[in-house]
Design a protein around this motif. Structure first.
Motif, PDB file in Angstrom:
ATOM      1  N   ASP A 175       2.065   6.879  -6.858  1.00 31.29           N
ATOM      2  CA  ASP A 175       1.090   7.904  -7.198  1.00 31.29           C
ATOM      3  C   ASP A 175       1.634   9.296  -6.876  1.00 31.29           C
ATOM      4  O   ASP A 175       1.489  10.229  -7.672  1.00 31.29           O
ATOM      5  CB  ASP A 175      -0.221   7.643  -6.454  1.00 31.29           C
ATOM      6  CG  ASP A 175      -1.301   8.625  -6.854  1.00 31.29           C
ATOM      7  OD1 ASP A 175      -1.526   8.814  -8.061  1.00 31.29           O
ATOM      8  OD2 ASP A 175      -1.928   9.212  -5.943  1.00 31.29           O
ATOM      9  N   ALA A 176       2.259   9.444  -5.730  1.00 28.15           N
ATOM     10  CA  ALA A 176       2.802  10.745  -5.325  1.00 28.15           C
ATOM     11  C   ALA A 176       3.902  11.209  -6.269  1.00 28.15           C
ATOM     12  O   ALA A 176       3.968  12.390  -6.632  1.00 28.15           O
ATOM     13  CB  ALA A 176       3.319  10.676  -3.891  1.00 28.15           C
ATOM     14  N   GLN A 214       0.830  -1.213   0.000  1.00 26.61           N
ATOM     15  CA  GLN A 214       0.000   0.000   0.000  1.00 26.61           C
ATOM     16  C   GLN A 214       0.856   1.251   0.000  1.00 26.61           C
ATOM     17  O   GLN A 214       0.568   2.212  -0.710  1.00 26.61           O
ATOM     18  CB  GLN A 214      -0.959   0.003   1.202  1.00 26.61           C
ATOM     19  CG  GLN A 214      -1.956   1.136   1.162  1.00 26.61           C
ATOM     20  CD  GLN A 214      -2.796   1.118  -0.117  1.00 26.61           C
ATOM     21  OE1 GLN A 214      -3.321   0.089  -0.518  1.00 26.61           O
ATOM     22  NE2 GLN A 214      -2.924   2.265  -0.758  1.00 26.61           N
ATOM     23  N   ARG A 215       1.920   1.252   0.784  1.00 31.23           N
ATOM     24  CA  ARG A 215       2.801   2.423   0.827  1.00 31.23           C
ATOM     25  C   ARG A 215       3.492   2.625  -0.515  1.00 31.23           C
ATOM     26  O   ARG A 215       3.697   3.760  -0.948  1.00 31.23           O
ATOM     27  CB  ARG A 215       3.829   2.270   1.950  1.00 31.23           C
ATOM     28  CG  ARG A 215       4.622   3.545   2.174  1.00 31.23           C
ATOM     29  CD  ARG A 215       5.446   3.484   3.421  1.00 31.23           C
ATOM     30  NE  ARG A 215       6.130   4.754   3.639  1.00 31.23           N
ATOM     31  CZ  ARG A 215       7.029   4.956   4.579  1.00 31.23           C
ATOM     32  NH1 ARG A 215       7.326   3.986   5.420  1.00 31.23           N
ATOM     33  NH2 ARG A 215       7.617   6.117   4.690  1.00 31.23           N
ATOM     34  N   GLN A 264       2.265  12.454  -9.423  1.00 26.14           N
ATOM     35  CA  GLN A 264       1.675  13.770  -9.217  1.00 26.14           C
ATOM     36  C   GLN A 264       2.759  14.843  -9.116  1.00 26.14           C
ATOM     37  O   GLN A 264       2.580  15.959  -9.617  1.00 26.14           O
ATOM     38  CB  GLN A 264       0.823  13.776  -7.954  1.00 26.14           C
ATOM     39  CG  GLN A 264      -0.469  13.002  -8.089  1.00 26.14           C
ATOM     40  CD  GLN A 264      -1.299  13.072  -6.828  1.00 26.14           C
ATOM     41  OE1 GLN A 264      -1.497  14.135  -6.261  1.00 26.14           O
ATOM     42  NE2 GLN A 264      -1.785  11.924  -6.380  1.00 26.14           N
ATOM     43  N   LEU A 281       2.250   1.808  -3.490  1.00 25.27           N
ATOM     44  CA  LEU A 281       1.246   2.363  -4.405  1.00 25.27           C
ATOM     45  C   LEU A 281       1.064   3.858  -4.163  1.00 25.27           C
ATOM     46  O   LEU A 281       0.987   4.652  -5.101  1.00 25.27           O
ATOM     47  CB  LEU A 281      -0.089   1.638  -4.248  1.00 25.27           C
ATOM     48  CG  LEU A 281      -0.162   0.237  -4.829  1.00 25.27           C
ATOM     49  CD1 LEU A 281      -1.496  -0.419  -4.474  1.00 25.27           C
ATOM     50  CD2 LEU A 281       0.046   0.265  -6.331  1.00 25.27           C
ATOM     51  N   THR A 282       0.997   4.233  -2.899  1.00 23.14           N
ATOM     52  CA  THR A 282       0.869   5.650  -2.546  1.00 23.14           C
ATOM     53  C   THR A 282       2.084   6.429  -3.028  1.00 23.14           C
ATOM     54  O   THR A 282       1.952   7.537  -3.564  1.00 23.14           O
ATOM     55  CB  THR A 282       0.712   5.802  -1.012  1.00 23.14           C
ATOM     56  OG1 THR A 282      -0.455   5.075  -0.602  1.00 23.14           O
ATOM     57  CG2 THR A 282       0.589   7.245  -0.604  1.00 23.14           C
ATOM     58  N   ALA A 283       3.267   5.856  -2.856  1.00 26.01           N
ATOM     59  CA  ALA A 283       4.504   6.523  -3.267  1.00 26.01           C
ATOM     60  C   ALA A 283       4.563   6.681  -4.784  1.00 26.01           C
ATOM     61  O   ALA A 283       4.930   7.752  -5.288  1.00 26.01           O
ATOM     62  CB  ALA A 283       5.714   5.749  -2.754  1.00 26.01           C
ATOM     63  N   GLN A 336       4.256  13.005   1.383  1.00 28.90           N
ATOM     64  CA  GLN A 336       3.414  11.939   0.833  1.00 28.90           C
ATOM     65  C   GLN A 336       4.065  10.568   0.945  1.00 28.90           C
ATOM     66  O   GLN A 336       3.382   9.569   1.060  1.00 28.90           O
ATOM     67  CB  GLN A 336       3.084  12.231  -0.637  1.00 28.90           C
ATOM     68  CG  GLN A 336       2.340  13.519  -0.866  1.00 28.90           C
ATOM     69  CD  GLN A 336       1.105  13.634  -0.004  1.00 28.90           C
ATOM     70  OE1 GLN A 336       0.233  12.771  -0.026  1.00 28.90           O
ATOM     71  NE2 GLN A 336       1.013  14.698   0.773  1.00 28.90           N
ATOM     72  N   LEU A 337       5.400  10.557   0.880  1.00 27.70           N
ATOM     73  CA  LEU A 337       6.094   9.280   0.934  1.00 27.70           C
ATOM     74  C   LEU A 337       6.024   8.687   2.325  1.00 27.70           C
ATOM     75  O   LEU A 337       6.116   7.526   2.546  1.00 27.70           O
ATOM     76  CB  LEU A 337       7.567   9.448   0.514  1.00 27.70           C
ATOM     77  CG  LEU A 337       7.780   9.864  -0.937  1.00 27.70           C
ATOM     78  CD1 LEU A 337       9.261  10.137  -1.185  1.00 27.70           C
ATOM     79  CD2 LEU A 337       7.283   8.790  -1.890  1.00 27.70           C
TER      80      LEU A 337
END
Length: 158
Positions: free
Chosen positions: A132-133, A125-126, A136, A128-130, A157-158
């Motif tokens: 995406d960040a 999950q982290r 962006q 995927l978030t990274a 965000q990371l």
């Protein structure tokens, strides 16, 4: 050559940079910044990681754009952060590959001790978030957002 080709993601220019000392230094710096974010105990640590992404490299020459012309400090900072974001994306991809037990042939660089350490703190999950960040952040940089603002936001965000 294999590592440079993977890291270049289809760009001969990017592959040449990745194969150089500059590319190696950038990968090391990005891994260090990820370690700082992973071990952050507060906002000051995350801002330190953001600052690392904007630190000039070893070269003291002024950044040059297309045609070899010297570019402004802001444009140089933008290009530098763009390179670091690409390296960060490659490092995150390598983290995902190592975390899932993929073959070392799929890594964009030789597995490092830092990468092995980072895998423990970056679960699916982290990651995927990274990813995406970083995407962006690249878009914001392309839309002319200040490199400092982009780096600071990304570190949080990371």
């Amino acid at each position: 050559a294999h590592e440079a080709a993977l890291a270049g993601e289809g760009s001969v220019g990017r592959a040449l940079i990745e194969a150089s000392d500059e590319g190696s230094d950038t990968r090391n710096l990005v891994e260090q910044a990820l370690q700082v974010v992973q071990n952050a105990r507060g906002p000051a640590d995350k801002l330190r990681a953001a600052g690392m992404l904007l630190e000039p490299g070893e070269t003291k020459s002024r950044p040059r754009g297309k045609g070899g012309r010297i570019v402004s400090k802001a444009a140089g900072e933008r290009d530098l952060l763009g390179q670091r974001l690409a390296a960060l994306n490659a490092a995150l991809r390598d983290l995902a590959a190592v975390g899932t037990g993929a073959s070392q042939n799929t890594l964009s660089s030789a597995p490092s001790h830092a990468l092995q350490t980072l895998v423990k703190g970056f679960g699916p999950q982290r990651l995927l978030t990274a990813f995406d960040a970083v995407g962006q952040a690249q878009q914001a940089l392309d839309r002319n957002v200040s490199p400092k603002t982009v780096a600071d936001w990304l570190a949080f965000q990371l």
